[in-house]
Enzyme design. Structure first.
Site, PDB file in Angstrom:
ATOM      1  N   CYS A  77       6.590 -40.573 -12.517  1.00  0.00           N
ATOM      2  CA  CYS A  77       4.993 -40.963 -12.685  1.00  0.00           C
ATOM      3  C   CYS A  77       4.420 -41.797 -11.538  1.00  0.00           C
ATOM      4  O   CYS A  77       3.714 -41.285 -11.467  1.00  0.00           O
ATOM      5  CB  CYS A  77       5.402 -42.198 -14.003  1.00  0.00           C
ATOM      6  SG  CYS A  77       4.920 -43.670 -13.138  1.00  0.00           S
TER       7      CYS A  77
ATOM      8  N   GLY B 152      -7.815  -7.261   4.716  1.00  0.00           N
ATOM      9  CA  GLY B 152      -8.926  -7.401   5.354  1.00  0.00           C
ATOM     10  C   GLY B 152      -8.261  -7.831   6.225  1.00  0.00           C
ATOM     11  O   GLY B 152      -8.941  -7.568   7.968  1.00  0.00           O
TER      12      GLY B 152
ATOM     13  N   ARG C  44      -3.670  -1.915  -6.042  1.00  0.00           N
ATOM     14  CA  ARG C  44      -2.847  -2.870  -6.246  1.00  0.00           C
ATOM     15  C   ARG C  44      -2.984  -3.768  -7.273  1.00  0.00           C
ATOM     16  O   ARG C  44      -3.563  -3.583  -7.255  1.00  0.00           O
ATOM     17  CB  ARG C  44      -2.625  -3.100  -4.817  1.00  0.00           C
ATOM     18  CG  ARG C  44      -4.966  -3.456  -4.984  1.00  0.00           C
ATOM     19  CD  ARG C  44      -4.593  -4.079  -3.420  1.00  0.00           C
ATOM     20  NE  ARG C  44      -6.214  -4.326  -2.542  1.00  0.00           N
ATOM     21  CZ  ARG C  44      -6.506  -4.909  -1.696  1.00  0.00           C
ATOM     22  NH1 ARG C  44      -5.433  -5.236  -0.828  1.00  0.00           N
ATOM     23  NH2 ARG C  44      -7.955  -4.510  -1.514  1.00  0.00           N
TER      24      ARG C  44
ATOM     25  N   ARG D 203      -1.221 -48.579 -14.915  1.00  0.00           N
ATOM     26  CA  ARG D 203      -1.214 -49.541 -13.614  1.00  0.00           C
ATOM     27  C   ARG D 203      -2.105 -50.318 -13.852  1.00  0.00           C
ATOM     28  O   ARG D 203      -3.510 -49.883 -14.691  1.00  0.00           O
ATOM     29  CB  ARG D 203      -1.466 -48.922 -12.384  1.00  0.00           C
ATOM     30  CG  ARG D 203      -1.285 -47.869 -11.960  1.00  0.00           C
ATOM     31  CD  ARG D 203      -0.998 -47.263 -10.818  1.00  0.00           C
ATOM     32  NE  ARG D 203      -0.916 -46.485  -9.857  1.00  0.00           N
ATOM     33  CZ  ARG D 203      -0.299 -45.254  -9.803  1.00  0.00           C
ATOM     34  NH1 ARG D 203      -1.298 -44.437 -10.355  1.00  0.00           N
ATOM     35  NH2 ARG D 203       0.527 -44.455  -9.141  1.00  0.00           N
TER      36      ARG D 203
ATOM     37  N   GLY E 131       9.262 -43.265  -9.768  1.00  0.00           N
ATOM     38  CA  GLY E 131       8.216 -43.895  -9.075  1.00  0.00           C
ATOM     39  C   GLY E 131       8.655 -42.914  -7.584  1.00  0.00           C
ATOM     40  O   GLY E 131       9.201 -43.225  -6.575  1.00  0.00           O
ATOM     41  N   THR E 132       8.641 -42.092  -7.693  1.00  0.00           N
ATOM     42  CA  THR E 132       8.899 -41.721  -6.454  1.00  0.00           C
ATOM     43  C   THR E 132       7.646 -40.978  -5.411  1.00  0.00           C
ATOM     44  O   THR E 132       7.859 -40.796  -3.994  1.00  0.00           O
ATOM     45  CB  THR E 132       8.441 -39.071  -7.106  1.00  0.00           C
ATOM     46  OG1 THR E 132       7.271 -38.895  -7.612  1.00  0.00           O
ATOM     47  CG2 THR E 132       9.417 -39.455  -8.118  1.00  0.00           C
ATOM     48  N   ASN E 133       6.748 -41.882  -5.051  1.00  0.00           N
ATOM     49  CA  ASN E 133       5.367 -41.902  -4.770  1.00  0.00           C
ATOM     50  C   ASN E 133       6.374 -43.137  -3.935  1.00  0.00           C
ATOM     51  O   ASN E 133       6.887 -43.155  -2.586  1.00  0.00           O
ATOM     52  CB  ASN E 133       4.630 -42.703  -4.500  1.00  0.00           C
ATOM     53  CG  ASN E 133       3.698 -42.178  -5.330  1.00  0.00           C
ATOM     54  OD1 ASN E 133       3.479 -40.621  -5.905  1.00  0.00           O
ATOM     55  ND2 ASN E 133       2.325 -42.401  -6.592  1.00  0.00           N
ATOM     56  N   ASP E 134       6.903 -44.592  -4.105  1.00  0.00           N
ATOM     57  CA  ASP E 134       7.826 -45.456  -3.446  1.00  0.00           C
ATOM     58  C   ASP E 134       9.310 -44.663  -3.217  1.00  0.00           C
ATOM     59  O   ASP E 134       9.756 -45.251  -2.322  1.00  0.00           O
ATOM     60  CB  ASP E 134       7.756 -46.425  -4.358  1.00  0.00           C
ATOM     61  CG  ASP E 134       6.765 -47.653  -4.291  1.00  0.00           C
ATOM     62  OD1 ASP E 134       6.565 -48.292  -3.124  1.00  0.00           O
ATOM     63  OD2 ASP E 134       6.107 -47.512  -5.343  1.00  0.00           O
TER      64      ASP E 134
ATOM     65  N   TYR F  70      10.258 -35.253 -19.611  1.00  0.00           N
ATOM     66  CA  TYR F  70       8.333 -35.978 -19.277  1.00  0.00           C
ATOM     67  C   TYR F  70       8.342 -35.919 -18.312  1.00  0.00           C
ATOM     68  O   TYR F  70       8.698 -36.289 -17.463  1.00  0.00           O
ATOM     69  CB  TYR F  70       7.941 -36.315 -20.211  1.00  0.00           C
ATOM     70  CG  TYR F  70       7.560 -38.538 -20.104  1.00  0.00           C
ATOM     71  CD1 TYR F  70       7.026 -38.330 -18.992  1.00  0.00           C
ATOM     72  CD2 TYR F  70       8.946 -39.233 -20.699  1.00  0.00           C
ATOM     73  CE1 TYR F  70       6.886 -40.115 -18.719  1.00  0.00           C
ATOM     74  CE2 TYR F  70       8.466 -40.282 -20.499  1.00  0.00           C
ATOM     75  CZ  TYR F  70       8.252 -40.937 -19.366  1.00  0.00           C
ATOM     76  OH  TYR F  70       7.817 -42.433 -19.006  1.00  0.00           O
TER      77      TYR F  70
ATOM     78  N   HIS G 163     -15.303  -8.656   2.121  1.00  0.00           N
ATOM     79  CA  HIS G 163     -14.479  -9.301   2.665  1.00  0.00           C
ATOM     80  C   HIS G 163     -14.524 -11.085   2.002  1.00  0.00           C
ATOM     81  O   HIS G 163     -13.384 -11.687   1.251  1.00  0.00           O
ATOM     82  CB  HIS G 163     -14.072  -9.134   3.516  1.00  0.00           C
ATOM     83  CG  HIS G 163     -13.332 -10.790   5.048  1.00  0.00           C
ATOM     84  ND1 HIS G 163     -13.483 -11.241   4.626  1.00  0.00           N
ATOM     85  CD2 HIS G 163     -11.690 -10.841   4.764  1.00  0.00           C
ATOM     86  CE1 HIS G 163     -12.866 -12.343   5.803  1.00  0.00           C
ATOM     87  NE2 HIS G 163     -11.680 -11.124   5.158  1.00  0.00           N
TER      88      HIS G 163
ATOM     89  N   MET H  55      -5.012  -7.177   7.882  1.00  0.00           N
ATOM     90  CA  MET H  55      -4.604  -5.882   8.959  1.00  0.00           C
ATOM     91  C   MET H  55      -5.780  -4.369   9.721  1.00  0.00           C
ATOM     92  O   MET H  55      -6.762  -4.852   8.581  1.00  0.00           O
ATOM     93  CB  MET H  55      -3.662  -5.056   8.779  1.00  0.00           C
ATOM     94  CG  MET H  55      -2.602  -6.597   8.575  1.00  0.00           C
ATOM     95  SD  MET H  55      -1.639  -7.498   9.398  1.00  0.00           S
ATOM     96  CE  MET H  55      -0.589  -6.333  10.744  1.00  0.00           C
TER      97      MET H  55
ATOM     98  N   ARG I 244      -3.075   2.869   8.764  1.00  0.00           N
ATOM     99  CA  ARG I 244      -3.502   2.108   8.008  1.00  0.00           C
ATOM    100  C   ARG I 244      -2.277   0.682   7.827  1.00  0.00           C
ATOM    101  O   ARG I 244      -1.402   1.770   7.022  1.00  0.00           O
ATOM    102  CB  ARG I 244      -4.646   1.741   6.229  1.00  0.00           C
ATOM    103  CG  ARG I 244      -5.354   2.368   6.306  1.00  0.00           C
ATOM    104  CD  ARG I 244      -6.063   3.063   4.293  1.00  0.00           C
ATOM    105  NE  ARG I 244      -6.768   3.641   4.479  1.00  0.00           N
ATOM    106  CZ  ARG I 244      -7.628   3.931   4.263  1.00  0.00           C
ATOM    107  NH1 ARG I 244      -8.223   2.756   4.543  1.00  0.00           N
ATOM    108  NH2 ARG I 244      -8.186   4.882   4.079  1.00  0.00           N
TER     109      ARG I 244
ATOM    110  N   SER J  63      11.448 -44.645 -15.481  1.00  0.00           N
ATOM    111  CA  SER J  63      10.093 -43.679 -15.171  1.00  0.00           C
ATOM    112  C   SER J  63      10.589 -43.882 -13.485  1.00  0.00           C
ATOM    113  O   SER J  63      10.259 -44.808 -12.855  1.00  0.00           O
ATOM    114  CB  SER J  63       9.134 -44.295 -15.661  1.00  0.00           C
ATOM    115  OG  SER J  63       8.176 -43.493 -14.828  1.00  0.00           O
TER     116      SER J  63
ATOM    117  N   LYS K 278       0.699  -1.302  -0.150  1.00  0.00           N
ATOM    118  CA  LYS K 278      -0.197  -0.122   0.142  1.00  0.00           C
ATOM    119  C   LYS K 278       0.709   1.000   0.188  1.00  0.00           C
ATOM    120  O   LYS K 278       1.051   2.304  -0.581  1.00  0.00           O
ATOM    121  CB  LYS K 278      -0.715  -0.648   1.101  1.00  0.00           C
ATOM    122  CG  LYS K 278      -1.871   0.953   0.973  1.00  0.00           C
ATOM    123  CD  LYS K 278      -2.847   1.220   2.401  1.00  0.00           C
ATOM    124  CE  LYS K 278      -3.401  -0.003   3.002  1.00  0.00           C
ATOM    125  NZ  LYS K 278      -5.117  -0.001   2.146  1.00  0.00           N
TER     126      LYS K 278
HETATM  127  C1  PEP Z   1       5.687 -44.526  -7.231  1.00  0.00           C
HETATM  128  O1  PEP Z   1       6.184 -46.009  -6.521  1.00  0.00           O
HETATM  129  O2  PEP Z   1       5.416 -43.704  -7.323  1.00  0.00           O
HETATM  130  C2  PEP Z   1       4.078 -45.186  -9.021  1.00  0.00           C
HETATM  131  C3  PEP Z   1       4.240 -44.272  -9.653  1.00  0.00           C
HETATM  132  O3  PEP Z   1       3.964 -46.214  -8.476  1.00  0.00           O
HETATM  133  P1  PEP Z   1       2.619 -46.543  -7.423  1.00  0.00           P
HETATM  134  O4  PEP Z   1       2.262 -45.169  -6.823  1.00  0.00           O
HETATM  135  O5  PEP Z   1       1.509 -47.321  -8.478  1.00  0.00           O
HETATM  136  O6  PEP Z   1       3.709 -47.779  -6.388  1.00  0.00           O
HETATM  137 MG    MG Z   2       5.471 -47.634  -6.716  1.00  0.00          MG
END
Ligand code: PEP
Ligand code: MG
Length: 903
Positions: free
Chosen positions: A856, A103, A361, A587, A791-794, A876, A479, A105, A94, A789, A25
């Site tokens: 993935c 709103g 603003r 899957r 598998g960032t979950n596991d 990708y 608000h 502050m 103000r 690929s 402001k």
């Molecule tokens: C993972 O592990 O990132 C994955 C994509 O496989 P899932 O979630 O099926 O184990």
């Molecule tokens: Mg997995």
């Protein structure tokens, strides 16, 4: 250290680039002053003073003196004097943080009105009523903001001092037989002010300070203190605003929009904040002061024809009532938008036919407006593509993909009432009347709609937890509307037919009473409200030409490919329509739960020997072939990564006794024997047990069947002149020998099918990289594969050692105690998991420069993680269909940041 930055008479100490120091402001007030736009003179106390105050609990020694010097200059500019009995200057105080926190502050207006200065102001204005009305407002705001909230007094819900004062006002109106505030006489207001003071004294235990300097410093301190108030902290946590930023304080000469019919106040946007249309849009109130528009106490009038909604089409517009002022205002908003090259949200006051700008603003906007404004500003040559891409965020795209009410069902529904369409999309939920209830019902898994007369910053946590917000009062800039729009939440405001009783937890509208827990449906795009539930329908983005243009722009910039995680042809087509360029993860396990297949699957699992197993599994072949045929066809000629069976087998086994009996009789064995076989499969740690490629190694016929199904479907499609591109993916590989074992089976099946059907085809074989060991030995694995690929979950699960299914039990403690800053399953942990990912990429590419690398895991749809994958040179990312547009945009933004050199 310079504490004070003055702005007056066309010249300011600061400018727009001083946001960190002066807050948004203050920096913009300075900038407008420098641009020659009429701004009431004033000064900004810098955010550094806030930090000093937070740390030391006191002000820098010379602050009083510096404020005094600044005041002298403002007095001179206004030809008035703060605290003077004959010619008093009144001030507003103000807050203004670096980033706008609507709103959150506080504001105190009319500072400097005391029994000493009141007579002088009455003589000057010849308007006793105006002066006492201003005094009444000062007392109300000061008691609320300074004496209650900043003092940390927590009043019970609905019993805050402002509420008590408002009740006093209503009492007086009733006893005098008055309907509107404007009918109050100066005598009424004088009595009211004295009653207010008594009420304040008895409720807050302190006297209202009838002294100009005490009011000023009370106001300044309240602003600084409110930075660490509960509501401000809650908003900061939601918006991830750092605590260290602090707020600035703006002290400014008052101008009055309530000096009669030639005075007014208003709030406007340089473009429509709901649709993005390039038309000046806003609301105004004649003879009203400052916060009346925003507070939603009176429903404002539209600024011009373009601002009219069907609900208020008979209200007077500013351009018809004060055409000259309107032209000036229009010129100023144009100038500001061209100057900032961004849609502006402005506040103005007209005092006796003089226009003053109080604020400008960056305007908050909803998702569709954000997309349209970004695209059109490029077409108008106001901004370049890079800027446009950075102007839209993931949440805004998410919002335009939000469900709307099913039109047919809506047409059939009985309308309950309607208000202003303040936040997009549709929502159904159970009614709650307080923010705390909204939060706790939401925690219990319920969908709620928060119904209030108007919302205030105290309600933000409940608003956040609600599907939608409905208020009986307020305009498009109230608000509730601002906060909902910022979050892309469904919201209807100013629903004046609603009679809301917070205490009784009920609402009455057109003779119908609804209570807490009753269902309500809201169309936030039209302002309509319905009793009960109405089904929602998917959004058709195909009609949104701005969205398409933005996506094309994103595609021109991004380097990352975008794929999708789907396992059915219908979802594959949906994802393709959203712009997916292939399937990054199909899957296969879900396919086996079909009633026609589950029995063969179960027979396969509990089979006593290889023959029995092979017999059972080959029964699944035609089904799997059909699945893969559909998916490969839906995606052709784009690639489809099909992952071999991954989860622990016990997930497929029957739990209920009748299912057990059925399977046992199917197998021709006793239930006891079946139970024994199932018990043998029991694992203590299934997530680390017999799953992933370990299944295909123990039971190669599974891999064989799945590979054959993939290749037979591929060959058939080729014979039908399609261009299928299968990529076979082996899950949970930790060492290269596991992969080699599986690849042999896959390649052999490919060779067999090509021979049998006399049809050559292309295919790739690759692996998931989802175990730390796979990252560490990626150089060995990469020599044998065509793609990785991640598998960032596991990988997150195995790197942290956090069970992905059980993290909910302790994650809240971790977040609350800031042991983790975010859920690592949502946004990639760059310091830990990310290091392993980088290692995997470098080791892999080091030995195989053609290695295709994708991701993935769920992180493939998270913008911050996408930036990381871009930097780590992935080919990708793959995510769920609804995240595909977000991933396209995030990938483009990552490249824009990259070329802008500030990554
Ligand atoms: C993972 O592990 O990132 C994955 C994509 O496989 P899932 O979630 O099926 O184990
Ligand atoms: Mg997995």
């Amino acid at each position: 250290m310079k504490h004070i930055y003055i702005f007056k008479n066309g010249k300011a100490d600061g400018s727009a680039s001083d946001k960190n120091l002066l807050g948004g402001k203050g920096a913009n007030l300075a900038e407008m002053t420098n641009l020659g736009i009429p701004v009431p003179p004033g000064f900004t106390i810098s955010t550094k003073v806030c930090s000093y105050y937070m740390e030391k609990g006191s002000y820098p020694e010379d602050l009083t003196e510096k404020v005094g010097e600044a005041l002298t200059k403002i007095n001179a500019a206004m030809k008035q004097e703060f605290g003077n009995r004959d010619n008093p200057l009144l001030l507003s105080v103000r807050s203004g943080a670096r980033q706008s926190m609507p709103g959150m502050m506080e504001t105190v207006l009319n500072i400097g009105l005391t029994p000493e200065t009141i007579p002088g102001l009455i003589r000057k204005t010849q308007d006793k009523r105006f002066v006492y009305d201003a005094y009444r407002r000062l007392i109300t705001m000061y008691a609320d903001v300074v004496m209650e909230k900043a003092a940390g007094i927590e009043a019970p819900e609905g019993r805050g001092i402002r509420k008590l004062l408002d009740e006093k006002l209503e009492e007086l109106k009733t006893s005098e037989g008055i309907i509107s505030d404007s009918q109050l006489t100066s005598e009424n207001l004088m009595t009211l002010c004295e009653e207010y003071k008594l009420l304040i004294q008895s409720n807050l235990g302190d006297e209202f300070p009838d002294d100009a300097q005490s009011q000023l410093w009370g106001g300044i301190t309240a602003v600084f203190k409110s930075w660490n108030g509960k509501r401000a902290i809650s908003y900061r946590n939601i918006e991830h605003i750092p605590n260290e930023w602090g707020t600035a304080v703006n002290v400014q000469a008052m101008v009055f929009g309530n000096m009669g019919r030639e005075s007014a106040t208003g709030v406007a946007f340089s473009r429509n904040p709901s649709t993005g249309e390039n038309k000046f849009y806003g609301e105004w109130l004649q003879n009203a002061q400052g916060e009346d528009v925003v507070a939603g106490l009176r429903t404002p009038n539209p600024l011009n024809e373009a601002s009219k909604t069907s609900a208020g089409s008979d209200l007077h517009t500013l351009d018809s009532v004060m055409p000259d002022i309107y032209v000036k205002l229009d010129q100023i908003q144009n100038k500001l938008e061209k100057h900032y090259k961004e849609m502006q949200d402005i506040e103005f006051t007209i005092q006796n036919n003089n226009l003053w700008m109080l604020q400008t603003r960056t305007g908050k906007r909803n998702g569709s407006a954000a997309v349209r404004i970004a695209v059109e500003m490029v077409e108008e040559n106001l901004i370049d593509e890079k800027t446009a891409l950075m102007r839209v965020n993931a949440d805004q795209l998410d919002e335009i993909m939000h469900p709307m009410l099913d039109e047919k069902a809506e047409r059939r529904a009985d309308l309950l009432t309607s208000g202003l369409p303040a936040g997009p999309g549709g929502a159904s939920g159970q009614i709650v009347f307080s923010a705390d209830d909204a939060e706790s019902w939401h925690k219990d898994g319920k969908r709620v709609i928060l119904v209030r007369n108007e919302t205030s910053p105290e309600d933000v946590h409940g608003m956040y937890a609600s599907e939608a917000i409905l208020t009986s009062r307020g305009g498009m800039t109230s608000h509730a509307a601002l906060v909902a729009r910022g979050w892309g939440k469904c919201c209807v405001v100013g629903c004046s037919e609603l009679i809301v009783s917070i205490q009784k937890k009920s609402l009455l509208v057109n003779g119908i009473t609804l209570k807490e827990g009753d269902w309500l449906t809201i169309n936030g795009s039209s302002g309509k409200v319905y009793p009960g539930q109405i089904p929602l329908k998917d959004v058709n983005l195909g009609d949104n030409k701005y969205f398409k243009k933005l996506m094309k722009m994103a595609d021109r910039w991004r380097k990352l490919g975008i794929r999708t995680n789907v396992d059915s042809p219908t979802d594959a087509i949906k994802a393709r329509n959203f712009g997916a360029e292939g399937i990054g993860l199909c899957r296969t396990e879900h396919m086996f739960f079909d009633p026609k297949r589950i029995s063969s699957m179960r027979k396969m699992i509990v089979a006593k020997n290889k023959n029995e197993r092979r017999k059972a599994i080959m029964k699944l072949l035609p089904h799997q072939k059909k699945d893969f045929y559909g998916i490969l066809k839906a995606m052709a000629p784009h690639p489809v990564t099909i992952r071999l069976l991954d989860p622990p087998l016990h997930e497929f086994l029957p739990q209920e006794s009748d299912q057990m009996e059925h399977l046992a009789s199917d197998l021709g064995i006793s239930t006891n024997e079946l139970k024994e076989r199932i018990d043998n499969l029991h694992e203590l740690n299934p997530m680390l047990g017999h799953r992933g490629c370990r299944l295909g190694i123990s039971f190669p016929e599974i891999t064989e069947m799945q590979a054959r199904a993939i290749f037979e479907a591929t060959a058939q499609l080729i014979l039908e002149n399609e261009l299928p591109l299968p990529e076979v993916m082996v899950p949970l590989v930790g060492s290269v020998s596991e992969f080699i074992h599986q690849r042999k089976i896959i390649d052999l099946e490919a060779e067999r099918v090509q021979k049998e059907l006399d049809t050559p085809f292309k295919y790739l074989v690759g692996t998931m990289i989802e175990l730390p060991r796979a990252c560490a030995t990626a150089n060995e694995i990469a020599k044998k594969v065509q793609f990785f690929s991640f598998g960032t979950n596991d990988l997150t699960q195995t790197t942290f050692g956090f069970s992905r299914d059980d993290i909910g039990g302790f994650l809240p403690d971790y977040l609350e105690q800031q042991i983790l800053t975010h859920d690592p399953f949502q946004s990639i942990d760059q310091k830990g998991v990310g290091v392993l990912v980088k290692m995997g990429v470098e080791k892999g590419r080091g030995v195989n420069k053609n290695l295709k690398i994708g991701i993935c895991g769920e992180h493939g749809g998270d913008p911050e993680s996408i930036h990381f994958f871009h930097k780590t040179k992935f080919d990708y990312v793959s995510c769920s269909p609804f995240r595909v547009p977000i991933a396209r945009l995030a990938a483009a933004q990552a490249e824009v940041i990259n070329v802008s050199g500030n990554s």
